[in-house]
Structures are given as C-alpha cells and as structure tokens.
Write a protein that holds these residues in place. Structure first.
Motif, PDB file in Angstrom:
ATOM      1  N   LYS A   1       0.829  -1.249   0.053  1.00 55.95           N
ATOM      2  CA  LYS A   1       0.095   0.177   0.001  1.00 55.95           C
ATOM      3  C   LYS A   1       0.665   1.257   0.100  1.00 55.95           C
ATOM      4  O   LYS A   1       1.718   1.356   0.753  1.00 55.95           O
ATOM      5  CB  LYS A   1      -0.887  -0.026   1.289  1.00 55.95           C
ATOM      6  N   PRO A   2       0.717   2.003  -0.903  1.00 53.57           N
ATOM      7  CA  PRO A   2       1.615   3.509  -1.161  1.00 53.57           C
ATOM      8  C   PRO A   2       1.347   4.018   0.309  1.00 53.57           C
ATOM      9  O   PRO A   2       0.387   4.164   1.024  1.00 53.57           O
ATOM     10  CB  PRO A   2       0.939   4.141  -2.067  1.00 53.57           C
TER      11      PRO A   2
ATOM     12  N   ASP B   1       7.018   6.058  -0.413  1.00 57.07           N
ATOM     13  CA  ASP B   1       7.348   4.782   0.512  1.00 57.07           C
ATOM     14  C   ASP B   1       6.085   3.991   0.369  1.00 57.07           C
ATOM     15  O   ASP B   1       5.096   4.298  -0.223  1.00 57.07           O
ATOM     16  CB  ASP B   1       7.391   5.257   2.212  1.00 57.07           C
ATOM     17  N   TYR B   2       6.099   2.972   1.032  1.00 53.73           N
ATOM     18  CA  TYR B   2       4.959   1.877   0.965  1.00 53.73           C
ATOM     19  C   TYR B   2       4.947   1.129   2.117  1.00 53.73           C
ATOM     20  O   TYR B   2       5.864   0.988   3.000  1.00 53.73           O
ATOM     21  CB  TYR B   2       5.086   1.081  -0.262  1.00 53.73           C
TER      22      TYR B   2
END
Length: 237
Positions: free
Chosen positions: A198-199, A204-205
């Motif tokens: 998930k962003p 970043d994620y």
C-alpha cells in the motif's frame, strides 16, 4: 481597561521591521558567470566550422535539445515559398530572411541576417513519428528504465506541431503513447502479483498483513458498491 500597546511585554515588532537592513558591500563581480554565446549564435561564413560547437554541446551532457521542423500546411503552400529554413547537416540549420524582404535590404545587411543554429539533432519535415521517437526518445526512456531521472517536454510557438509530436493521431501516435508502450512492454513478466503493498506518503509503501489485505479488499468493494448505487440512482432520474 485598554491594553498597554507601548509596553514591550505586549508590543512585538513585525517581521519586516525587525530585520536589519542589508549592508552595502559594493559592486558585485559577475565575470565568473558570464557566458560567451557568440560561437553558438554567430553569422554564417563560408569557413564556419560547427564541429567544435557541436562537440562542446555534447560534452556537457546535461541537456539535449532536438529540433523538429514541421512541413508546410496546404494553406501555407499557396503562398510563395520563402525558403527561410534550410538544413545544413543533422545538427545545424540556417535561417535566412524572407525573399520578399531582400529587396528592402542591402546585400551587406541581408548577409548579416543569415544565421546558423546548432542543436543536439535536427529532424527535417519529412521525419515520421517513428523516426523521431527512435532518434530522440528511445535512449532517454531506456535511461529511465535503467534508474536515471529524465525530463522530456515539447516547446514551441502556437501551431508549431507540439501536440502532434507529443500525442500524434489515432493512426500515427506520438512520443507519449510510444513511450508508454515501451515502458509497459519492459515490465512484462516482472509485475508483483501479490496485493499486500500500500502506498504511504509520496515515496514509501507499507506491506500489509493478511488481515489488513482483507480489510483493504472489503473497503474497495464497499466503495465500488456505492459507486454502482450512485450510477443507478442517476439513471433512474
């Protein structure tokens, strides 16, 4: 009782008035940042040599400037062909004053108005969309796939052909659809098939757990269900 605005406890100077005025240091020497562009925008002479200029442009490597000359339209062909732009080689063009203005210029002045401009590469009016992409776009796109940052944009006056070059037509697409095609073909077989990323913020994620994945799927389905209900209500009205 009115506040005592003249008391230091209540009175604060503004940001502008609180800054001390800058001290004059005398004239600034800008000799080190001056640029001599005479070699790049010089008058054409029979003995002019552009190889040194071209090598200088290529050695910098920071920016590539490609010129694409569009063909005349049907309306423009009805007028007298002025022959103002001519290609000297694959990287240089020569600009001449319109023929109908030569009668008002002396031979000396007309010669001074002839100029040569050098680019990274010049594409003539007969260049196809595919040829332009291969010559100007494929390498920057490949550099991007290799991990380098690249910025590409079209620049020109109105009706210069920017939209045609960038988007093209349904039958002859431009550099943007061809770039996207190259990008998607390059990642075939390399896609991450799991749905647990998930962003997060901009760069970043977050890797989700199995329970979080189920929550995200449920949330997505509820949003899609609401969207369908809104569409149905719209059609009912």
């Amino acid at each position: 009782m009115e506040p005592m605005l003249d008391n230091e406890e209540f009175f604060r100077r503004s940001y502008v008035t609180s800054i001390e005025p800058p001290q004059r240091t005398g004239p600034v020497n800008v000799e080190d940042i001056k640029a001599d562009l005479s070699t790049e925008f010089s008058l054409v002479s029979p003995s002019s040599d552009t190889s040194q200029v071209r090598n200088s442009l290529e050695s910098k490597g920071h920016i590539q400037v490609c010129l694409r000359i569009r063909p005349f339209t049907a309306l423009e062909r009805e007028n007298e062909f002025q022959d103002c732009v001519s290609l000297e080689d694959s990287a240089s063009i020569i600009l001449k004053p319109p023929k109908n203005s030569l009668s008002r210029l002396s031979e000396k002045n007309a010669g001074q108005m002839i100029q040569k401009f050098t680019f990274s590469r010049v594409f003539g009016p007969e260049t196809t969309q595919e040829e332009f992409f291969e010559g100007a776009m494929r390498q920057p796109v490949q550099d991007f796939l290799d991990g380098y940052n690249r910025l590409i944009f079209t620049y020109g006056v109105t009706n210069a052909g920017k939209t045609y070059t960038f988007r093209g037509t349904e039958d002859d697409v431009g550099i943007l659809p061809r770039t996207m095609d190259m990008l998607f073909k390059s990642i075939q077989g390399k896609l991450y098939t799991a749905m647990d990323l998930k962003p997060h913020r901009c760069r970043d994620y977050i890797k989700l757990t199995k329970d979080q994945v189920r929550e995200e799927i449920a949330l997505k389905n509820s949003i899609l269900r609401l969207t369908k209900e809104v569409e149905n209500d719209f059609f009912l009205y």
